[in-house]
Scaffold this active site. Structure first.
Site, mmCIF file in Angstrom:
data_model
loop_
_atom_site.group_PDB
_atom_site.id
_atom_site.type_symbol
_atom_site.label_atom_id
_atom_site.label_comp_id
_atom_site.label_asym_id
_atom_site.label_seq_id
_atom_site.Cartn_x
_atom_site.Cartn_y
_atom_site.Cartn_z
ATOM 1 C CG ASP A 154 44.003 9.055 26.417
ATOM 2 O OD1 ASP A 154 45.000 8.556 26.964
ATOM 3 O OD2 ASP A 154 42.884 9.084 26.951
ATOM 4 N N GLY A 190 46.616 4.085 34.746
ATOM 5 C CA GLY A 190 46.968 5.461 34.451
ATOM 6 C C GLY A 190 45.955 6.118 33.543
ATOM 7 C CG HIS A 191 43.116 7.999 33.809
ATOM 8 N ND1 HIS A 191 42.278 7.278 32.998
ATOM 9 C CD2 HIS A 191 42.772 7.682 35.085
ATOM 10 C CE1 HIS A 191 41.449 6.554 33.743
ATOM 11 N NE2 HIS A 191 41.733 6.779 35.012
ATOM 12 C CG ASP A 192 45.744 12.696 28.259
ATOM 13 O OD1 ASP A 192 46.110 13.729 28.845
ATOM 14 O OD2 ASP A 192 45.793 12.570 27.024
ATOM 15 N N GLY A 252 44.255 -2.806 23.570
ATOM 16 C CA GLY A 252 44.691 -1.800 24.533
ATOM 17 C C GLY A 252 44.613 -2.267 25.966
ATOM 18 C CE1 TYR A 253 41.123 -6.030 26.321
ATOM 19 C CE2 TYR A 253 42.380 -7.954 25.634
ATOM 20 C CZ TYR A 253 41.183 -7.261 25.680
ATOM 21 O OH TYR A 253 40.068 -7.786 25.087
ATOM 22 C CE1 TYR A 296 49.457 6.282 31.549
ATOM 23 C CE2 TYR A 296 47.811 6.948 29.945
ATOM 24 C CZ TYR A 296 48.246 6.064 30.904
ATOM 25 O OH TYR A 296 47.495 4.975 31.224
#
Length: 400
Positions: free
Chosen positions: A165, A134-136, A92-93, A139
């Site tokens: 996520d 970014g974060h949930d 998950g990079y 998105y």
């Protein structure tokens, strides 16, 4: 509540290498482990982690852990040795990080042409935002999903990080991995699975896009049948500050709901949407007259489609969830049971969350590697103790 049950799971015999991260990647690897796969998590010295004791991180269950410094030649070579023996790799990079470490799809598929290389990101492997953090919440904001939530006169509500996520990310990664694994076993050819949270979350809105095109959905929050726009599909406060969830959509269910709620026929008439505000007020007034537990008793054993809104701590004790064993206790930790269920090859919580580097000997033995492959190496740090929390600087999907 019941103790964790035994079971091998339908993925017994499948080997998965997980490059440790935070969020949807670890959850996806946990799900593969719940289904019976042998998951080896490759931790790096010093983290990452959730900032909680590793033994309490439920997403670390059904996995084993080894410690490798992928910035060293020794660590990279050992990882490729694991890849040569694996069916699946999950990372998950940010795009390009695995390539810079020398463990991207190229060298991995060269070592193992049948490998399924699963990539979990928020923005995807390409596109203008691909290199950005970014974060949930960001998105799901861009996909239109966040804008669906909340009341018409208020801001959107964010459902923790479950929608982006885990629903749009982890579950789509697992679906992709399993489909690619089937292809690999049929044709002998592996491939890369690009699972982006923006793609998965957008996919979840498919039905609503169809309704929007047909004129059956308004592109405005709190204006539709399933988003709180209707008074018979929503959440109402009770006398004690609790809440009841109402989903009485069908006529026969709505009739039972209004009867048990105590609304007269005229007040309960929902045929004209122009009267829905008055109906909502009447429903809210009735719910405020009793406590959550009293209303739970009123609607018990009915088809009114009403349920109490429970907290995370309350949910495991609900009679239905307790009867099904939806939550289990393992190693003193209450946690959701593996899902879905299988009649012939049930999954199970087999092992407690693994501390970093705790399983070097067993992984070396079972995967046919010399124990010294995991020892020494530039920059290699010690593994945390089972009760020592990691200390990440932030919850992010970033480079190691």
């Amino acid at each position: 509540m019941e103790a964790a049950r035994s079971g091998t799971g339908p993925l017994s015999g499948v080997r998965v290498v997980e490059l440790a991260g935070i969020g949807p990647g670890p959850f996806a690897a946990m799900l593969l482990g719940d289904l019976g796969a042998d998951v080896v998590r490759v931790d790096r010295p010093g983290g990452p982690g959730l900032g909680i004791e590793p033994r309490l991180d439920v997403t670390g269950r059904n996995k084993r852990s080894v410690l490798l410094d992928l910035k060293s030649a020794t660590g990279r070579d050992t990882l490729l040795d694991l890849v040569a023996r694996a069916d699946v790799l999950v990372e998950g990079y940010r795009p390009g990080v695995a390539e810079r470490l020398g463990v991207g799809p190229g060298p991995c598929l060269e070592r193992n042409p049948a490998l399924v290389y699963g990539r979990m990101t928020g923005w995807g492997q390409d596109g203008p935002l691909a290199p950005r953090a970014g974060h949930d919440i960001g998105y799901i904001a861009l996909t239109g999903a966040l804008g669906l939530t909340g009341t018409a006169d208020g801001p959107p509500h964010f459902p923790a990080n479950l929608l982006g996520d885990y629903a749009g990310g982890s579950l789509y990664l697992v679906v992709g991995v399993l489909a690619a694994l089937h292809h690999a076993r049929t044709h002998g050819a592996g491939q890369v699975v690009d699972a982006a949270i923006v793609d998965g979350t957008s996919h979840l809105t498919a039905m609503l896009h169809g309704m929007l095109a047909a004129g059956a959905w308004q592109d405005a929050r709190g204006s539709n049948l399933l988003d709180g726009g209707s008074p018979f599909y929503g959440v109402y406060e009770t006398a004690d500050g609790g809440h009841m969830a109402v989903g009485a959509l069908e006529e026969r269910f709505y009739a039972e709901f209004t009867r048990l709620l105590g609304l007269d026929e005229e007040t309960a008439d929902r045929s004209d949407p122009a009267g829905w505000d008055a109906l909502r007020a009447a429903v809210a007034d009735r719910f405020r007259r009793r406590t959550r537990e009293e209303w739970t008793a009123v609607f018990a054993d009915s088809d009114a489609c009403v349920a109490p809104v429970l907290s995370l701590r309350e949910a495991p004790e609900h009679p239905h969830l307790a009867a099904r064993g939806t939550f289990v206790e393992h190693a003193g930790l209450t946690q959701p049971a593996p899902a879905p269920r299988f009649s012939a090859t049930p999954g199970a919580v087999r092992t407690a969350p693994a501390p970093s580097g705790a399983d070097t000997a067993s992984v070396a033995r079972d995967w046919g590697l010399p124990p010294e492959a995991f020892g020494g190496g530039p920059g290699r740090g010690r593994a945390p103790s089972p009760t020592e929390p990691h200390n990440p600087s932030a919850y992010r999907k970033a480079a190691p």
